[in-house]
Write an enzyme that holds these catalytic residues in place. Sequence first.
Site, PDB file in Angstrom:
ATOM      1  N   GLU A   1      40.665   2.659 -29.920  1.00  0.00           N
ATOM      2  CA  GLU A   1      39.963   3.946 -29.755  1.00  0.00           C
ATOM      3  C   GLU A   1      40.093   4.785 -31.021  1.00  0.00           C
ATOM      4  O   GLU A   1      39.186   5.530 -31.366  1.00  0.00           O
ATOM      5  CB  GLU A   1      40.546   4.698 -28.546  1.00  0.00           C
ATOM      6  CG  GLU A   1      39.871   6.041 -28.277  1.00  0.00           C
ATOM      7  CD  GLU A   1      40.398   6.742 -27.036  1.00  0.00           C
ATOM      8  OE1 GLU A   1      41.390   6.252 -26.452  1.00  0.00           O
ATOM      9  OE2 GLU A   1      39.821   7.772 -26.644  1.00  0.00           O
TER      10      GLU A   1
ATOM     11  N   HIS B   1      36.427   1.501 -24.775  1.00  0.00           N
ATOM     12  CA  HIS B   1      36.134   2.164 -26.065  1.00  0.00           C
ATOM     13  C   HIS B   1      35.698   1.138 -27.119  1.00  0.00           C
ATOM     14  O   HIS B   1      34.567   1.161 -27.540  1.00  0.00           O
ATOM     15  CB  HIS B   1      37.308   3.005 -26.597  1.00  0.00           C
ATOM     16  CG  HIS B   1      37.794   4.049 -25.659  1.00  0.00           C
ATOM     17  ND1 HIS B   1      36.965   5.031 -25.153  1.00  0.00           N
ATOM     18  CD2 HIS B   1      39.010   4.261 -25.098  1.00  0.00           C
ATOM     19  CE1 HIS B   1      37.651   5.798 -24.339  1.00  0.00           C
ATOM     20  NE2 HIS B   1      38.896   5.357 -24.284  1.00  0.00           N
TER      21      HIS B   1
ATOM     22  N   HIS C   1      42.617  -0.318 -22.944  1.00  0.00           N
ATOM     23  CA  HIS C   1      42.104   0.550 -24.006  1.00  0.00           C
ATOM     24  C   HIS C   1      42.186  -0.220 -25.326  1.00  0.00           C
ATOM     25  O   HIS C   1      43.249  -0.750 -25.664  1.00  0.00           O
ATOM     26  CB  HIS C   1      42.975   1.799 -24.166  1.00  0.00           C
ATOM     27  CG  HIS C   1      42.879   2.792 -23.049  1.00  0.00           C
ATOM     28  ND1 HIS C   1      43.978   3.263 -22.378  1.00  0.00           N
ATOM     29  CD2 HIS C   1      41.821   3.430 -22.511  1.00  0.00           C
ATOM     30  CE1 HIS C   1      43.605   4.150 -21.475  1.00  0.00           C
ATOM     31  NE2 HIS C   1      42.286   4.276 -21.527  1.00  0.00           N
TER      32      HIS C   1
ATOM     33  N   ASP D   1      35.761   8.536 -18.112  1.00  0.00           N
ATOM     34  CA  ASP D   1      37.072   8.561 -18.753  1.00  0.00           C
ATOM     35  C   ASP D   1      37.812   9.885 -18.571  1.00  0.00           C
ATOM     36  O   ASP D   1      38.439  10.110 -17.550  1.00  0.00           O
ATOM     37  CB  ASP D   1      36.895   8.198 -20.242  1.00  0.00           C
ATOM     38  CG  ASP D   1      38.211   8.015 -20.980  1.00  0.00           C
ATOM     39  OD1 ASP D   1      39.267   8.040 -20.334  1.00  0.00           O
ATOM     40  OD2 ASP D   1      38.185   7.838 -22.218  1.00  0.00           O
TER      41      ASP D   1
ATOM     42  N   ARG E   1      46.342  14.933 -26.275  1.00  0.00           N
ATOM     43  CA  ARG E   1      47.207  14.081 -25.462  1.00  0.00           C
ATOM     44  C   ARG E   1      48.442  14.857 -24.989  1.00  0.00           C
ATOM     45  O   ARG E   1      48.898  14.682 -23.864  1.00  0.00           O
ATOM     46  CB  ARG E   1      47.619  12.833 -26.254  1.00  0.00           C
ATOM     47  CG  ARG E   1      48.178  11.743 -25.356  1.00  0.00           C
ATOM     48  CD  ARG E   1      48.565  10.516 -26.151  1.00  0.00           C
ATOM     49  NE  ARG E   1      49.695  10.771 -27.031  1.00  0.00           N
ATOM     50  CZ  ARG E   1      50.498   9.809 -27.498  1.00  0.00           C
ATOM     51  NH1 ARG E   1      50.275   8.553 -27.191  1.00  0.00           N
ATOM     52  NH2 ARG E   1      51.498  10.097 -28.299  1.00  0.00           N
TER      53      ARG E   1
ATOM     54  N   ARG F   1      49.506  -0.453 -27.981  1.00  0.00           N
ATOM     55  CA  ARG F   1      50.586   0.477 -28.313  1.00  0.00           C
ATOM     56  C   ARG F   1      51.623   0.538 -27.199  1.00  0.00           C
ATOM     57  O   ARG F   1      52.819   0.678 -27.442  1.00  0.00           O
ATOM     58  CB  ARG F   1      50.024   1.909 -28.482  1.00  0.00           C
ATOM     59  CG  ARG F   1      49.326   2.208 -29.776  1.00  0.00           C
ATOM     60  CD  ARG F   1      48.801   3.650 -29.793  1.00  0.00           C
ATOM     61  NE  ARG F   1      47.593   3.798 -29.002  1.00  0.00           N
ATOM     62  CZ  ARG F   1      47.429   4.649 -28.007  1.00  0.00           C
ATOM     63  NH1 ARG F   1      48.399   5.447 -27.627  1.00  0.00           N
ATOM     64  NH2 ARG F   1      46.277   4.712 -27.365  1.00  0.00           N
TER      65      ARG F   1
HETATM   66 ZN   LIG Z   1      41.068   5.963 -20.875  1.00  0.00          ZN
END
Ligand SMILES: [Zn+2]
Length: 446
Positions: free
Chosen positions: A232, A266, A229, A317, A81, A205
């Site tokens: 995940e 996900h 999302h 994705d 990330r 989040r």
């Molecule tokens: Zn994504």
Amino acid sequence: MPVTYHAEHAWIGGTVVAGVVIEVAGGRVSGVRTGVATPPPGVTVLRGLTLPGLANAHSHAFHRALRGIAQRGSGTFWTWRDTMYDVAGRLDPGTYLDLATAVYAEMALAGITCVGEFHYLHHAPGGTPYAGQNAMGEALIEAAARAGIRITLLDTCYLSAGFGAPPERHQLRFSDGDAAAWAVRAGELKERPHARIGAAVHSVRAVPADQIATVAEWAAGRAAPLHVHLSEQPAENEACLAAHGRTPAALLAERGALGPRTSAVHATHLTGDDIALLGGSATTVCMCPTTERDLADGIGPAADLAAAGSPISLGSDSHAVIDLFEEARAVELDERLRTLRRGHWNAAALLRAATEDGHASLGWPEAGRIEAGAPADFVTVALDSVRTAGPPPSLGAETAVFAASAADVRHVVVNGRPIVRDGAHLLVTDVPGELSRTITHLTAQL
Ligand SMILES: [Zn+2]
């Protein structure tokens, strides 16, 4: 002007049919005739198996720039990330237009005729709005037009770094401050013949619980798709449980964010109650197996979700690869590894995920089938390549799903217009060259 195609074989009503004439007028299928062995004079011949256009239900176009770089050495989801944020920090509307045009052209070459772009890169670095507040989203809509495909721009609300945490430095350009400001900006986006607008909650989040309903209501008011999302990584579940005493799926249900227009992306780490909430609300689940493998997310309970009532869609994705046939077979093959049993999905069910259910997830419920009245979007897969030769055409669906690759896509038609002919993109002449040029520039010194 009406155009007529002759498909050597076509996927109609869930079966392979030989000799199909597809008449097209005004971008839509105006007639389908089967049992026509010899192409009538003047028609465009599609040799191989012609399928409805494929829907890539979950994309972050700029992640394509991480291919290769993300595979260097090792690292975790969270170090991946950080690299992704570095690339995001370098994009502006001009460079994103160029990159996304090349990425969507790669998708077209893979048979994808509609992309769901989960878009949160809204503002300039630091969070300053561009003069046109939707300059980045507009670049993505224009990129899809240049590549010849449809897009659903899923304008994404992204406000926080975590539960109770303000956005970090790289995330400032994702944030509108609050959901009400997000709704005003997203409300300025206009639909076009090739582009529809949907909403997304980045994750539980990134959107505080008391802001989720604002996004859900914005989508409900427009009958637009809502994507999110979901679970995940186990860390998201743990943080959500600590902050709210419930799982992310339960929190979304409580805030009115689940239902038939919603797609949970996900849905990897779920409880039995989560599965019942998603399936019972007919929430679509978008599986992204090549990304979930790449990021070591785990294998989501897709078979249990489908049994509970969730349609399944597919997304590439992070674009570690762009190949919807690989995503489709991975749903079945990963389940086999998890359960030590075969036969959870057949090829027809996986094709449905890649076509009809994917389009419905993106707010194009009329697309994803070859039938009169549907958009004239279709893709022809070679049945005589080194990968696909051998099986009889009656097993074309099994061959396409379990053996073909994106490289076997021969022709692509979108809105009645040929976009790919004999494996070559007709609008973007040098797709690898454009990918190389734009990505080299973006990733220098990374
Ligand atoms: Zn994504």
